[in-house]
Design a protein around this motif. Structure first.
Motif, mmCIF file in Angstrom:
data_model
loop_
_atom_site.group_PDB
_atom_site.id
_atom_site.type_symbol
_atom_site.label_atom_id
_atom_site.label_comp_id
_atom_site.label_asym_id
_atom_site.label_seq_id
_atom_site.Cartn_x
_atom_site.Cartn_y
_atom_site.Cartn_z
ATOM 1 N N GLU A 1 0.808 -1.082 -0.054
ATOM 2 C CA GLU A 1 -0.074 0.028 0.020
ATOM 3 C C GLU A 1 0.835 1.420 0.129
ATOM 4 O O GLU A 1 2.025 1.300 0.332
ATOM 5 C CB GLU A 1 -1.035 -0.156 1.204
ATOM 6 N N TRP A 2 0.209 2.309 -0.502
ATOM 7 C CA TRP A 2 1.107 3.539 -0.410
ATOM 8 C C TRP A 2 0.721 4.347 0.744
ATOM 9 O O TRP A 2 -0.414 4.253 1.286
ATOM 10 C CB TRP A 2 0.524 4.309 -1.863
ATOM 11 N N SER A 3 1.589 5.263 0.939
ATOM 12 C CA SER A 3 1.389 5.968 2.230
ATOM 13 C C SER A 3 1.695 7.422 2.151
ATOM 14 O O SER A 3 2.751 7.631 1.357
ATOM 15 C CB SER A 3 1.938 5.221 3.284
ATOM 16 N N LEU A 4 1.159 8.349 2.900
ATOM 17 C CA LEU A 4 1.550 9.772 2.845
ATOM 18 C C LEU A 4 2.248 10.112 3.978
ATOM 19 O O LEU A 4 2.587 11.308 4.585
ATOM 20 C CB LEU A 4 0.232 10.511 2.926
ATOM 21 N N ARG A 5 2.916 9.091 4.744
ATOM 22 C CA ARG A 5 3.545 9.136 6.195
ATOM 23 C C ARG A 5 4.842 10.167 5.902
ATOM 24 O O ARG A 5 4.685 10.959 6.882
ATOM 25 C CB ARG A 5 4.191 7.951 6.438
ATOM 26 N N TRP A 6 5.606 10.155 4.735
ATOM 27 C CA TRP A 6 6.834 10.987 4.682
ATOM 28 C C TRP A 6 6.089 12.320 4.167
ATOM 29 O O TRP A 6 6.849 13.505 4.501
ATOM 30 C CB TRP A 6 7.622 10.495 3.744
ATOM 31 N N TYR A 7 4.992 12.351 3.503
ATOM 32 C CA TYR A 7 4.525 13.880 3.308
ATOM 33 C C TYR A 7 4.039 14.584 4.775
ATOM 34 O O TYR A 7 4.556 15.754 4.768
ATOM 35 C CB TYR A 7 3.362 13.724 2.491
ATOM 36 N N ARG A 8 3.692 13.840 5.510
ATOM 37 C CA ARG A 8 3.337 14.395 6.829
ATOM 38 C C ARG A 8 4.545 14.928 7.453
ATOM 39 O O ARG A 8 4.736 16.184 7.981
ATOM 40 C CB ARG A 8 2.556 13.447 7.503
ATOM 41 N N LYS A 9 5.428 14.156 7.699
ATOM 42 C CA LYS A 9 7.000 14.308 8.067
ATOM 43 C C LYS A 9 7.415 15.659 7.520
ATOM 44 O O LYS A 9 7.878 16.604 8.332
ATOM 45 C CB LYS A 9 7.708 13.181 7.978
ATOM 46 N N PHE A 10 7.396 15.674 6.292
ATOM 47 C CA PHE A 10 7.756 16.842 5.375
ATOM 48 C C PHE A 10 7.458 18.188 5.991
ATOM 49 O O PHE A 10 7.895 19.137 6.108
ATOM 50 C CB PHE A 10 7.623 16.676 3.940
ATOM 51 N N ALA A 11 5.665 18.002 6.112
ATOM 52 C CA ALA A 11 5.002 19.117 6.247
ATOM 53 C C ALA A 11 5.417 19.569 7.747
ATOM 54 O O ALA A 11 5.307 20.922 8.076
ATOM 55 C CB ALA A 11 3.533 19.130 6.192
ATOM 56 N N GLU A 12 5.752 18.600 8.557
ATOM 57 C CA GLU A 12 5.607 19.102 9.936
ATOM 58 C C GLU A 12 6.995 19.695 10.447
ATOM 59 O O GLU A 12 7.328 20.262 11.296
ATOM 60 C CB GLU A 12 5.385 17.927 10.895
ATOM 61 N N ASP A 13 7.985 19.095 9.464
ATOM 62 C CA ASP A 13 9.564 19.520 9.891
ATOM 63 C C ASP A 13 9.708 21.011 9.463
ATOM 64 O O ASP A 13 9.515 21.547 7.924
ATOM 65 C CB ASP A 13 10.837 18.650 8.818
ATOM 66 N N SER A 14 10.032 21.733 10.287
ATOM 67 C CA SER A 14 10.315 23.488 10.250
ATOM 68 C C SER A 14 11.369 23.780 9.353
ATOM 69 O O SER A 14 11.125 24.765 8.424
ATOM 70 C CB SER A 14 10.116 24.218 11.542
#
Lengths: 255, 256
Positions: B40-53
């Motif tokens: 399955e595909w995941s947006l996990r790293w996109y979330r991480k990217f968005a949260e990293d200041s």
């Protein structure tokens, strides 16, 4: 237009070029003639030495320069060999498809150098061939653009006439299309050569330790060793080589 | 031409996109290996990217620097294109070559020269330095795009307006600028995309305060690529691709 108009019109561009091309190059030459830093700072101001240039001729630098030139020749050759057939293909499309085809060629470069190199790093093993292919991959879009423009300028009735007079497809290409597109080939080749000499992405991200070009060495001297004067001398050599590559092809064109 | 070579040609063109598409694919990976998602595909790293200041600051800075440098570059390129195309004067040839020079000098050489310059000028670690450098790097492409649009027809319309009594500013404002708008937009987009992607001069200039996306990502790509980096690459590629599409729409036929 009055006599002073061109000067006024070009003033903003000239200011940018003077401030961020000419001045940096002058300063680059000055720093390359300085002693390395003693203590803090990156170089010792107001000193004069030729030792950084002398070091360009030691075996380490000589092999880097030789590798850089060879690498650039290979990159330019590959980008022409890939770019020319692609340009011919695009030229052969109907007018309404040509923008799409050109857009497809441009996307990898303009839309994401980072994404392209990241992907290539995953797909190819590290090594000389991968480094050269990566660099060529980044240059091909420009080669195609130059060649498409050149091919479009050729009157299509000329090849048709050659065919009508009994020339085979290959003869028509060899005797009509190729000679008429030659200026584009030279231009794309010299640009490929100049950019290949400045190659940094391919060797740095897909090459091994042996794939050391001058541009990588500049970066290493400046940031890994903090030797700005040596980095500057290497950078001067780099700029001279790139400009020589541009000039050499130009001289041959008009004998 | 027969159908076969045509299909092959389109296939090669699409094949050139493979590395970029591969990166985008990897960015949806659910685990931390740098391989494409198998299940399955995941947006996990996109979330991480968005949260990293650090990344969000870099994206903001990249967009700001790109927008400003596009404006500066086009503003300088338009009058320069007029000076090269319309006037016969002694400095013309020199100006033409100089305008193309930023594209010919290896980025590492230019970066190494700009580094001490900005240090001395106190602009190192200031976005203004980066903006002006990117604007200069954009001059060749902005100039070339604008120049192709300075047609004889435009010149005729301009002189017709002058003949009808418009003054210089009215001609510029009411005739030239509206007619040149597609060229200005295309040139602006081109410089914007160039600035977002520009890495190798920027590597020499970025301090922690002026990190753009490439300045954060290239060192990481070299030393320790992560899935977040795949996201960053995909995001810049997306921004660039959108810019390209807009640019082509505005410019019409890019091949000329």
């Amino acid at each position: 237009m009055t006599r002073s108009a061109p000067l006024l019109l070009s003033a903003p561009a000239v200011a940018l070029l003077g401030g961020f091309v000419l001045a940096p190059l002058v300063l680059l030459v000055r720093v390359s003639l300085c002693e390395p830093a003693a203590g803090r700072g990156f170089y010792t101001p107001d000193t004069f030495t030729l030792q950084n240039y002398a070091r360009l001729f030691d075996p380490h630098h000589r092999s880097i320069v030789a590798f850089t030139v060879g690498f650039a020749l290979a990159v330019a050759a590959v980008s022409l060999l890939v770019g020319y057939p692609l340009a011919l293909f695009i030229r052969g499309r109907a007018d309404r498809w040509q923008p799409l085809a050109v857009g497809l060629v441009l996307i990898p470069k303009t839309a994401g150098t980072l994404a392209a190199v990241f992907g290539l790093q995953r797909l190819l093993p590290r090594g000389l061939v991968s480094a050269a292919l990566t660099e060529a991959y980044l240059i091909v879009p420009y080669a195609v653009l130059v060649l498409v423009v050149q091919l479009r300028a050729i009157d299509p009735t000329l090849t048709a006439a050659a065919r009508g007079l009994g020339a085979s497809r290959w003869q028509a290409f060899r005797r009509v299309t190729l000679p008429l597109s030659w200026p584009g080939v030279i231009l794309a080749g010299e640009l490929g050569l100049a950019w290949g000499i400045g190659a940094m992405a391919g060797p740095l991200f897909l090459g091994g330790p042996a794939e050391m070009t001058l541009a990588v060495e500049v970066q290493r001297q400046a940031f890994e060793y903090g030797r700005w004067p040596q980095a500057a001398a290497d950078a001067v050599a780099l700029a001279v080589l790139a400009l020589l590559a541009l000039a050499a092809a130009r001289l041959r064109r008009s004998p | 031409m027969t159908r076969w070579p045509s299909a092959l040609g389109w296939l090669v063109l699409l094949g050139l996109l493979a590395p970029v598409l591969h990166t985008a694919w990897v960015s949806f990976s659910p685990d931390s290996f740098l391989t494409p998602p198998t299940g399955e595909w995941s947006l996990r790293w996109y979330r991480k990217f968005a949260e990293d200041s650090r990344w969000s600051a870099a994206v903001g800075r990249s967009l700001f620097v790109a927008a400003m440098s596009a404006g500066v570059s086009v503003a300088a390129a338009v009058p320069a294109a007029y000076a090269v195309k319309r006037a016969r004067w002694r400095g013309r040839g020199v100006l033409l070559v100089s305008l193309l020079l930023p594209a010919a000098i290896p980025p590492a050489a230019l970066g190494m020269g700009v580094l001490p310059l900005l240090h001395r000028a106190g602009l190192w670690g200031h976005p203004l330095g980066l903006i002006l450098v990117h604007a200069t790097l954009g001059l060749p492409v902005a100039f070339l795009i604008v120049r192709t649009h300075l047609t004889d027809r435009l010149a005729e319309l301009e002189s017709a307006a002058r003949g009808l009594g418009a003054n210089r500013w009215q001609v510029a404002w009411r005739v030239s600028l509206p007619l040149l708008r597609p060229a200005l937009a295309a040139a602006g987009v081109a410089v914007f995309v160039l600035s977002v992607n520009e890495a190798f001069v920027t590597l020499f200039l970025a301090s922690p305060n002026t990190e753009t996306v490439p300045a954060v990502s290239w060192p990481e790509l070299r030393h320790s690529p992560t899935p977040v980096l795949a996201v960053a690459s995909a995001v810049t590629a997306g921004l660039g691709a959108i810019g390209m599409v807009i640019g082509i729409r505005l410019f019409g036929r890019p091949a000329r």
